[in-house]
Design a protein around this motif. Structure first.
Motif, PDB file in Angstrom:
ATOM      1  N   LYS A   1       4.332   7.249   1.810  1.00  0.00           N
ATOM      2  CA  LYS A   1       4.487   6.216   2.827  1.00  0.00           C
ATOM      3  C   LYS A   1       4.151   4.865   2.194  1.00  0.00           C
ATOM      4  CE  LYS A   1       3.237   9.242   6.710  1.00  0.00           C
ATOM      5  NZ  LYS A   1       4.431   9.012   7.543  1.00  0.00           N
ATOM      6  N   GLU A   2       4.886   3.835   2.571  1.00  0.00           N
ATOM      7  CA  GLU A   2       4.689   2.512   1.982  1.00  0.00           C
ATOM      8  C   GLU A   2       4.548   1.470   3.086  1.00  0.00           C
ATOM      9  OE1 GLU A   2       6.636   1.344  -1.895  1.00  0.00           O
ATOM     10  OE2 GLU A   2       7.705  -0.002  -0.516  1.00  0.00           O
TER      11      GLU A   2
ATOM     12  N   CYS B   1      -5.152   3.411  12.498  1.00  0.00           N
ATOM     13  CA  CYS B   1      -3.984   2.960  13.247  1.00  0.00           C
ATOM     14  C   CYS B   1      -3.316   1.790  12.532  1.00  0.00           C
ATOM     15  CB  CYS B   1      -4.392   2.544  14.657  1.00  0.00           C
ATOM     16  SG  CYS B   1      -3.026   1.898  15.645  1.00  0.00           S
ATOM     17  N   ILE B   2      -2.033   1.936  12.228  1.00  0.00           N
ATOM     18  CA  ILE B   2      -1.239   0.872  11.626  1.00  0.00           C
ATOM     19  C   ILE B   2      -0.244   0.373  12.668  1.00  0.00           C
ATOM     20  CG2 ILE B   2       0.471   0.304   9.871  1.00  0.00           C
ATOM     21  CD1 ILE B   2      -0.876   2.314   8.049  1.00  0.00           C
TER      22      ILE B   2
ATOM     23  N   PHE C   1      -3.708   6.936  -3.001  1.00  0.00           N
ATOM     24  CA  PHE C   1      -2.924   5.751  -2.686  1.00  0.00           C
ATOM     25  C   PHE C   1      -3.045   4.722  -3.795  1.00  0.00           C
ATOM     26  CE2 PHE C   1      -6.973   5.079  -0.408  1.00  0.00           C
ATOM     27  CZ  PHE C   1      -7.342   3.806  -0.846  1.00  0.00           C
ATOM     28  N   GLU C   2      -2.049   3.840  -3.839  1.00  0.00           N
ATOM     29  CA  GLU C   2      -1.986   2.798  -4.856  1.00  0.00           C
ATOM     30  C   GLU C   2      -1.770   1.456  -4.177  1.00  0.00           C
ATOM     31  OE1 GLU C   2       0.663   1.651  -8.854  1.00  0.00           O
ATOM     32  OE2 GLU C   2       1.051   3.494  -7.723  1.00  0.00           O
TER      33      GLU C   2
ATOM     34  N   LEU D   1       0.860  -1.180   0.000  1.00  0.00           N
ATOM     35  CA  LEU D   1       0.000   0.000   0.000  1.00  0.00           C
ATOM     36  C   LEU D   1       0.893   1.225   0.000  1.00  0.00           C
ATOM     37  CD1 LEU D   1      -2.779   1.398   0.319  1.00  0.00           C
ATOM     38  CD2 LEU D   1      -2.458   1.198   2.809  1.00  0.00           C
ATOM     39  N   GLU D   2       0.846   1.985  -1.099  1.00  0.00           N
ATOM     40  CA  GLU D   2       1.671   3.193  -1.240  1.00  0.00           C
ATOM     41  C   GLU D   2       0.765   4.422  -1.135  1.00  0.00           C
ATOM     42  OE1 GLU D   2       3.687   4.941  -5.040  1.00  0.00           O
ATOM     43  OE2 GLU D   2       5.021   3.393  -4.232  1.00  0.00           O
ATOM     44  N   ILE D   3       0.952   5.201  -0.096  1.00  0.00           N
ATOM     45  CA  ILE D   3       0.092   6.353   0.186  1.00  0.00           C
ATOM     46  C   ILE D   3       0.852   7.648  -0.066  1.00  0.00           C
ATOM     47  CG2 ILE D   3      -1.276   7.542   1.944  1.00  0.00           C
ATOM     48  CD1 ILE D   3      -1.599   4.899   3.375  1.00  0.00           C
ATOM     49  N   THR D   4       0.266   8.518  -0.859  1.00  0.00           N
ATOM     50  CA  THR D   4       0.817   9.854  -1.079  1.00  0.00           C
ATOM     51  C   THR D   4       0.082  10.835  -0.182  1.00  0.00           C
ATOM     52  OG1 THR D   4       1.352   9.355  -3.390  1.00  0.00           O
ATOM     53  CG2 THR D   4       1.260  11.681  -2.761  1.00  0.00           C
TER      54      THR D   4
END
Length: 241
Positions: A180-181, A209-210, A234-235, A170-173
């Motif tokens: 963040k990845e 929460c991660i 995100f991608e 999960l790649e978050i812009t």
């Protein structure tokens, strides 16, 4: 704009009709009784938190007969009662229990559009039967809604979802341009997507929460909190471990 890539079975009647299924060598299809998911599929029980029901379908019931998957199911005979779930994938199957007093008109909508109908009304009783399947969706995040259209029994037992890889990046812009990845199992990804979708509708917490799994010591645990309004896009990248 944010962007995303990418019951109790009426107990006396639910007898199992699945002799020899453990040695099946062909792909299952609608009408087959399937005690366990096929290779490449993940089974989600009706009691899972991603399944949201209305009316009598709101609650998962215990089935001590053992004829339903994980010994639980949901049931209703009220017009308009619904089951809704969300998932990331391209295929899904709905399983339940059939009988001669069950509904012959149950509607399935995918992403808000009616996809089709199915019947649970059969002369012979079949438990853990594949009632309905969709095999050609875009690999993406989908919402499925099942609606009972008649005053007859509907028994919802489980969902099978194509795995399309058992893990995902999960790649978050973020809105500040930072990227963040995260390396997630598919279940973890689904929980994030459900939170994101609900938050888009104003439902749920403003943060997610991660739980970090690396470089924990000397701490007991490490948690990162993502704020919804700081996510730009995100991608998702599926892969098999």
């Amino acid at each position: 704009m944010k962007k995303i890539t990418r019951v109790i079975c009426v107990m006396a009647f639910c007898l199992v009709a699945m002799t020899g299924m453990s040695n099946v060598s062909y792909a299952a299809t609608v009408g087959d009784s399937l005690s366990e998911p096929e290779s490449g599929w993940e089974r989600i029980d009706d009691s899972n938190s991603i399944v949201v029901g209305t009316g009598d379908l709101a609650s998962s019931l215990s089935d001590t007969s053992g004829y339903t998957y994980n010994s639980t199911c949901r049931q209703s005979q009220n017009i308009g009662d619904t089951i809704t779930f969300q998932f990331y994938g391209s295929k899904f199957r709905l399983s339940g229990c059939t009988n001669n007093n069950h509904s012959d008109n149950i509607q399935v909508a995918v992403d808000g559009v009616i996809n089709g109908y199915f019947s649970q009304n059969t002369t012979s009783v079949i438990a853990k039967r594949i009632d309905y399947e969709v095999l050609n969706l875009e690999l993406s995040y989908h919402t499925v809604t099942i609606t009972l259209m008649t005053n007859a029994w509907y028994v919802f037992d489980s969902i099978d979802i194509s795995e399309n890889g058992n893990k995902a990046i999960l790649e978050i812009t973020m809105t500040n341009g930072n990227i963040k990845e995260y390396d997630f199992a598919i279940d973890e990804l689904n929980y994030f997507l459900i939170w994101y979708d609900n938050r888009s509708e104003g439902i749920g917490k403003a943060y997610y929460c991660i739980i970090k799994k690396n470089n924990i010591k000397p701490f007991l645990n490490r948690k990162e909190y993502l704020s919804f309004d700081k996510i730009s896009s995100f991608e998702v990248k599926d892969y098999n471990e």
